[in-house]
Design a protein around this motif. Structure first.
Motif, short mmCIF file in Angstrom:
data_model
loop_
_atom_site.label_atom_id
_atom_site.label_comp_id
_atom_site.label_asym_id
_atom_site.label_seq_id
_atom_site.Cartn_x
_atom_site.Cartn_y
_atom_site.Cartn_z
N SER A 144 -85.38 -59.96 -79.63
CA SER A 144 -84.35 -60.61 -78.78
C SER A 144 -83.37 -59.53 -78.34
O SER A 144 -82.36 -59.26 -79.00
CB SER A 144 -83.62 -61.70 -79.57
N ASP A 185 -85.32 -69.91 -81.13
CA ASP A 185 -86.63 -69.43 -81.56
C ASP A 185 -86.55 -68.13 -82.34
O ASP A 185 -87.47 -67.31 -82.30
CB ASP A 185 -87.59 -69.25 -80.36
N LYS A 211 -100.42 -70.34 -77.86
CA LYS A 211 -100.29 -70.53 -76.41
C LYS A 211 -101.61 -70.36 -75.67
O LYS A 211 -101.85 -70.98 -74.66
CB LYS A 211 -99.27 -69.55 -75.84
N ASP A 232 -88.53 -61.80 -84.89
CA ASP A 232 -88.01 -62.53 -83.71
C ASP A 232 -86.69 -61.92 -83.26
O ASP A 232 -86.42 -61.80 -82.07
CB ASP A 232 -87.78 -64.01 -84.07
N ARG A 289 -91.60 -61.52 -73.78
CA ARG A 289 -90.30 -61.50 -74.43
C ARG A 289 -89.36 -60.46 -73.83
O ARG A 289 -88.16 -60.66 -73.78
CB ARG A 289 -90.49 -61.22 -75.93
N HIS A 291 -86.58 -67.04 -85.96
CA HIS A 291 -86.83 -67.53 -87.33
C HIS A 291 -86.97 -66.37 -88.31
O HIS A 291 -86.73 -66.54 -89.49
CB HIS A 291 -88.10 -68.38 -87.37
N ALA A 348 -82.42 -70.53 -85.05
CA ALA A 348 -83.74 -71.18 -84.91
C ALA A 348 -83.84 -71.93 -83.58
O ALA A 348 -84.91 -72.02 -82.99
CB ALA A 348 -83.98 -72.13 -86.07
N ARG A 349 -82.68 -72.44 -83.09
CA ARG A 349 -82.71 -73.15 -81.80
C ARG A 349 -83.03 -72.19 -80.66
O ARG A 349 -83.43 -72.61 -79.57
CB ARG A 349 -81.37 -73.86 -81.55
N ASP A 388 -93.28 -66.17 -70.51
CA ASP A 388 -93.31 -66.14 -71.97
C ASP A 388 -93.25 -64.71 -72.50
O ASP A 388 -93.20 -64.52 -73.71
CB ASP A 388 -94.59 -66.79 -72.50
#
Length: 817
Positions: free
Chosen positions: A143, A133, A810, A139, A763, A135, A130-131, A761
């Motif tokens: 990544s 991002d 955003k 997500d 990804r 969750h 979660a740190r 921003d």
């Protein structure tokens, strides 16, 4: 599918007749080309089919397009080929019907699946993820690995050479836990072997491995081969990556390996409270997650776009990007240029372009609530009072603004132009259009010192025209209360300040125009904040950060763009010179020559948050030393961000008036300071500045008629990147050329890093590497929004949901939900 089968059988009837009836049948068929074409158009228009089915249908059209013009032999050949194609189509339809009767694959809505419940995660690891991002499963699949290693080639121990990284398949012969005599560090030592030799292994600070390994176990290892104790015959690996082979030594049988025997994804490690969660732990989690959810992952992109742009299906892209096939091209993977990477980058850009398109649409839907008097004389009186004439580029941008203010929707425009091109004059004319129409204008600057500079410049020019300007910055007192009262009762026509102008206690009488200077220092203007306060102003944004034209549409995609691409006449290009530390005396002599002619100079020191105290002290000490030594004959002043407003005002006023000849400054002078008599700037530690920032600083000189200079002081030995930056500045004066180079050197994340949101921003997509994909995504987004502006059609439900998940917060997309 039933409809498709009917259409295929319909086409097959005349083909079958021609086959059975010989030459007579071949010639008896009239209008066969048109008939087949109509049937195929019906089939394609009815629903989406597999690409191979669509290709066969189009091939049928081609076979019969000129059928009537052919002789009997060619007709016979075409009919025979058509039969083959039709039989293939019927088989496809029947196979599809059989497979569709099987239980459907589950549709995985990845954003609804918390990462905590994925196999191998749990509450503690979920906190760590979660740190970063992460969750949900969605997500996690976005990544991507930051690089890949080829661990497909298994070597024998006998072929290993020290200094190489290698994969070996081995059997453990012995394992023990040892403690070093010196620092009492625990280490696990093991001896492993294959048919060609043995290898020593050692793992530091991983005592638990002594319990994990047992003699007789089979492992695959990957690591750097070293000569033990300097002896080439005794080989060793330290802290190698490993994977235990369950059920024996046959490497070829292990298709389900995660860390070995494949192209391996390398993920960024994640920090826990006490240590790192290593890449291999993340890889194991990702393998389980991809195996479980990739097949059946809900695809947000419309099927026709996936087909039309030849993109991979989302589930296939997830598998190919996280766990590539052994035959995948390693270089393409590491450069992010595979079809799977393209698919992710396209969706990244596509959602951004849809968001910006909807943002733009929302502004265009907004009805104008303020009327402007196009005949007001204030702008003309202001222009007549100036000692110079505007350039053609400035007049062109003014025309854009006049058109916007006469349109039925609020203005939302960006003026982009190089340092010193005259953006502020254009903005002042726009503000006078507002004041002349009985409205107020607000000019928001990124720093107090720049707001004060704007006030000093405009106050003197506008007071003679009867236009009242007030300055509102931080602090308290009667002066501030007076300014607030003038803003509220409307007696202040133009209000100048920082972003504090849209804070709670400031009430405008009738705000008409908001001008924002240097948006990249602000972050995004919250139109919503202004709206909440009951304003719907026209918005004009100015930036001197030259963004390459190819990217401006993306960075500021919700704004209309005007470019001032010409400099005022009479400006002499600034001469830039690069000095090493040993040439400092020569640089000082050149500055003295300028001072002796009555000119003034800046000396700029870098200041960054991480080392603010040290940097500030360097600037203070530097000013004292220059006053005492190099420029003892002149007055040296100092200005930095930690000074009180009155001290800064005094220093700037003294510099403008010529009472200070050398102004030592931190980067507070980066934007907007305008002293035409300052002709030379020395930038200390120039290698610590970004290229765009150096260009901004350099623009503080060269604002008068005299030749100006910029001296870049760097260390004797520059890094390759720093040398490229500084040489680019010395070679070019064009901000757009410099911006292109800056982007290539630093990449978009850092380039736009000072903005609160921006393409950093994104990804997966990279604005430079994926520029072509960006163009494709923009075209598709524009086309889709023309057909379905609010994404209300049922087939766009998943796309709309993905858009809101990704960009709602955003980009303030509340209006499109």
């Amino acid at each position: 599918m039933d409809n498709l089968k009917e259409i295929i059988l319909r086409i097959a009837r005349p083909v079958e007749y021609a086959t059975r009836s010989g030459t007579h049948g071949l010639s008896a068929l009239k209008d066969l080309g048109r008939f087949v074409s109509q049937q195929v158009v019906t089939a394609l228009g009815h629903s989406v089919h597999h690409p191979s089915v669509e290709a066969d249908l189009l091939h049928l059209v081609h076979l019969f397009s000129d059928y009537e013009t052919l002789g009997p032999d060619l007709r016979g050949r075409r009919i025979a080929e058509a039969k083959v194609v039709l039989n293939r189509l019927l088989r496809s339809v029947e196979e599809s019907a059989t497979s569709s009767s099987r239980p459907a694959k589950p549709a995985h809505r990845l954003w609804e699946l918390p990462i905590q419940y994925v196999r191998g995660v749990g509450p503690k690891k979920a906190e760590v993820l979660a740190r970063a991002d992460i969750h949900t499963v969605e997500d996690a699949v976005w990544s991507l690995p930051w690089r890949y290693e080829d661990r497909t080639q298994v070597r024998s121990i006998g072929s290993l050479i020290p200094g190489q990284e290698a994969v070996v398949a081995v059997e453990i012969r012995s394992v023990k836990l040892a403690v070093t005599a010196h620092q009492r560090r625990k280490l696990v030592e093991a001896t492993v072997a294959d048919k060609t030799g043995s290898l020593s292994l050692v793992w530091f600070n991983q005592a638990y491995l002594a319990e994990t390994f047992q003699a007789g176990q089979h492992l695959m290892l990957y690591g750097l081969v070293k000569a033990r104790s300097g002896r080439w015959t005794h080989l060793q690996m330290e802290n190698p990556a490993f994977e235990i082979l369950e059920g024996g030594e046959e490497v070829g049988r292990h298709h389900d390996l995660v860390h070995m025997g494949r192209i391996v994804p390398i993920y960024h490690g994640r920090e826990t409270k006490t240590r790192m969660m290593p890449s291999d732990r993340i890889r194991a989690i990702m393998k389980g997650l991809v195996d479980q959810y990739a097949d059946g992952a809900v695809d947000a992109l419309p099927a026709e776009i996936v087909r039309g742009r030849r993109l991979m299906a989302f589930g296939e892209a997830i598998k190919a990007v996280h766990f590539p096939a052994a035959k995948a091209n390693l270089e393409d993977l590491n450069r992010g240029r595979t079809p799977a990477h393209r698919r992710f980058a396209f969706e990244d850009f596509f959602l951004l372009e849809l968001a910006l398109g909807q943002k733009r649409e929302a502004v265009q839907r907004e009805a104008r609530s303020l009327a402007y008097d196009q005949e007001t004389l204030l702008p003309r009186r202001f222009l007549d009072s100036l000692s110079f004439r505007l350039t053609e580029a400035q007049f062109r941008v003014l025309q854009d603004i006049r058109r916007d203010l006469a349109s039925p929707h609020p203005m939302n425009r960006l003026i982009q132009g190089d340092v010193g091109c005259g953006k502020t004059v254009v903005a002042t004319v726009a503000m006078l259009m507002a004041v002349g129409s009985g409205l107020q204008a607000a000019l928001m600057a990124p720093t107090e010192i720049l707001a004060e500079q704007h006030y000093l410049n405009l106050h003197g020019l506008l007071e003679p025209l009867g236009v009242s300007c007030v300055l509102l910055v931080g602090g308290r007192g009667k002066k501030r209360e007076g300014a607030l009262a003038a803003i509220a009762d409307g007696s202040a026509g133009i209000v100048i300040g920082t972003h504090a102008l849209i804070q709670q206690r400031v009430r405008f009488h009738k705000l008409g125009l908001a001008v924002i200077d240097e948006q990249h220092k602000f972050g995004v203007l919250q139109r919503a904040t202004l709206k909440e306060k009951g304003y719907a102003p026209d918005v004009l944004v100015m930036t001197a950060t030259p963004i390459p034209r190819t990217l401006a549409l993306t960075v500021y995609g919700d704004l209309d763009l005007s470019v001032i691409d010409a400099m005022p006449p009479g400006r002499t290009p600034i001469r830039s010179l690069l000095f090493a530390e040993g040439q400092r005396a020569r640089a000082y002599r050149l500055i003295e020559d300028e001072l002796a002619q009555g000119r003034q100079a800046y000396v700029v020191f870098p200041l960054v948050e991480e080392s603010e105290k040290v940097d500030l002290q360097a600037a203070i000490t530097g000013a004292e030393r220059l006053q005492r030594e190099a420029f003892a004959k002149w007055t040296v002043g100092l200005i930095h961000g930690r000074m009180k407003a009155e001290q800064k005002d005094r220093a700037m006023a003294d510099f403008k008036a010529g009472r200070i000849q050398v102004l030592v400054a931190t980067t507070v002078i980066e934007v907007g300071i305008d002293v035409s008599n300052a002709t030379v700037m020395l930038i200390e530690h120039a290698d610590r500045f970004g290229l765009a920032q150096l260009h901004q600083l350099r623009g503080r000189v060269g604002r008068g008629a005299h030749q100006s200079y910029c001296f870049l002081m760097g260390p004797h030995r520059l890094s390759e990147e720093a040398r490229r930056r500084l040489e680019a500045l010395v070679k070019s004066h064009d901000g757009f050329v410099i911006a292109e180079e800056d982007l290539h050197i630093r990449g978009p994340g850092e380039f736009f890093g000072t903005r609160q949101w921006g393409p950093s921003d994104l990804r997966v997509a990279n604005l430079i590497r994926d520029a072509k994909i960006l163009e494709e995504a923009r075209e598709e987004a524009t086309r889709l929004l023309q057909r379905d502006p609010s994404l209300a059609r049922p087939e766009h439900a998943e796309l709309k949901a993905a858009l809101l998940r990704r960009w709602r917060a955003k980009l303030d997309l509340a209006g499109v939900s």
